[in-house]
Design a protein around this motif. Structure first.
Motif, PDB file in Angstrom:
ATOM      1  N   HIS A  63       0.836  -1.200   0.000  1.00 17.81           N
ATOM      2  CA  HIS A  63       0.000   0.000   0.000  1.00 17.81           C
ATOM      3  C   HIS A  63       0.871   1.251   0.000  1.00 17.81           C
ATOM      4  N   PRO A  77      -3.358   9.284   4.552  1.00 26.93           N
ATOM      5  CA  PRO A  77      -2.543   9.751   3.428  1.00 26.93           C
ATOM      6  C   PRO A  77      -1.145  10.182   3.836  1.00 26.93           C
ATOM      7  N   LYS A  79       0.039   5.483  -1.635  1.00 28.01           N
ATOM      8  CA  LYS A  79      -1.281   5.739  -1.052  1.00 28.01           C
ATOM      9  C   LYS A  79      -1.207   6.106   0.427  1.00 28.01           C
TER      10      LYS A  79
END
Length: 204
Positions: free
Chosen positions: A149, A191, A154
């Protein structure tokens, strides 16, 4: 047609008035008439006073009964609420197992736990959250997924494990009533390190 005799003194009473007039030295008709008028003056009767007292006591009793009924209703509602329990997930007694790892500090993990508890409390009716866990063992189990990820640009991803129990109301949420769920996963993302965690998925 009935005659109203209330204004006329009875014979026995009239005789007593004459004796009283004689004793007082009243001999003319005017004095006798005044004495008769005085004898017909209204008096306060005890039964009426007693009736008023009973009415007052009855009103007080009615108010007392109403207050008792209201108090009983509130007590019944309180008992019912205690039996039914909270309408959403219970997070009052959660055991937190949070240990800093290579990826995340204890503060990062605690923030993730806060987000999980908030999500659990907003739903999960009939469920009680018993434990939240994140440590090296959990991290190593989901490390590939978390790193993938991050490599995709991301941000961060963390997987928190939990245990919770259910009661009869949990059937509305799709859970088995009166059961225990272990190893339930919570997937959270953010984030950046300064951003708050957000729950994006949960389950097995």
């Amino acid at each position: 047609m009935r005659q109203n005799n209330s204004a006329q003194p009875r014979p026995a009473k009239k005789a007593r008035l004459k004796l009283l007039a004689t004793a007082c030295g009243i001999q003319n008709e005017a004095g006798l008439a005044s004495l008769q008028f005085a004898s017909m003056s209204p008096t306060v009767e005890e039964p009426a006073s007693g009736h008023s007292t009973r009415r007052s006591q009855g009103g007080a009793m009615n108010r007392k009964t109403a207050l008792i009924a209201i108090a009983g209703a509130f007590a019944a509602l309180g008992i019912l609420a205690a039996l039914v329990g909270p309408s959403c997930g219970n997070v009052k007694s959660v055991e937190r197992i949070a240990r800093a790892t290579d990826l995340y500090s204890k503060g990062d993990i605690d923030d993730a736990f806060n987000a999980v508890e908030s999500e659990f409390a907003s739903g999960f009716k009939g469920c009680t959250l018993d434990e939240l866990r994140y440590d090296d063992e959990v991290e190593s189990k989901f490390l590939d997924e978390m790193l993938a990820h991050e490599q995709k640009g991301k941000g961060d991803l963390i997987v928190v494990l939990s245990e919770f129990t259910t009661d009869w109301r949990a059937a509305d949420e799709g859970f088995s009533p009166n059961d225990r769920y272990e190893g339930w996963q919570w997937i959270l993302t953010r984030p950046s390190q300064d951003a708050p965690w957000k729950v994006v998925d949960w389950g097995y």
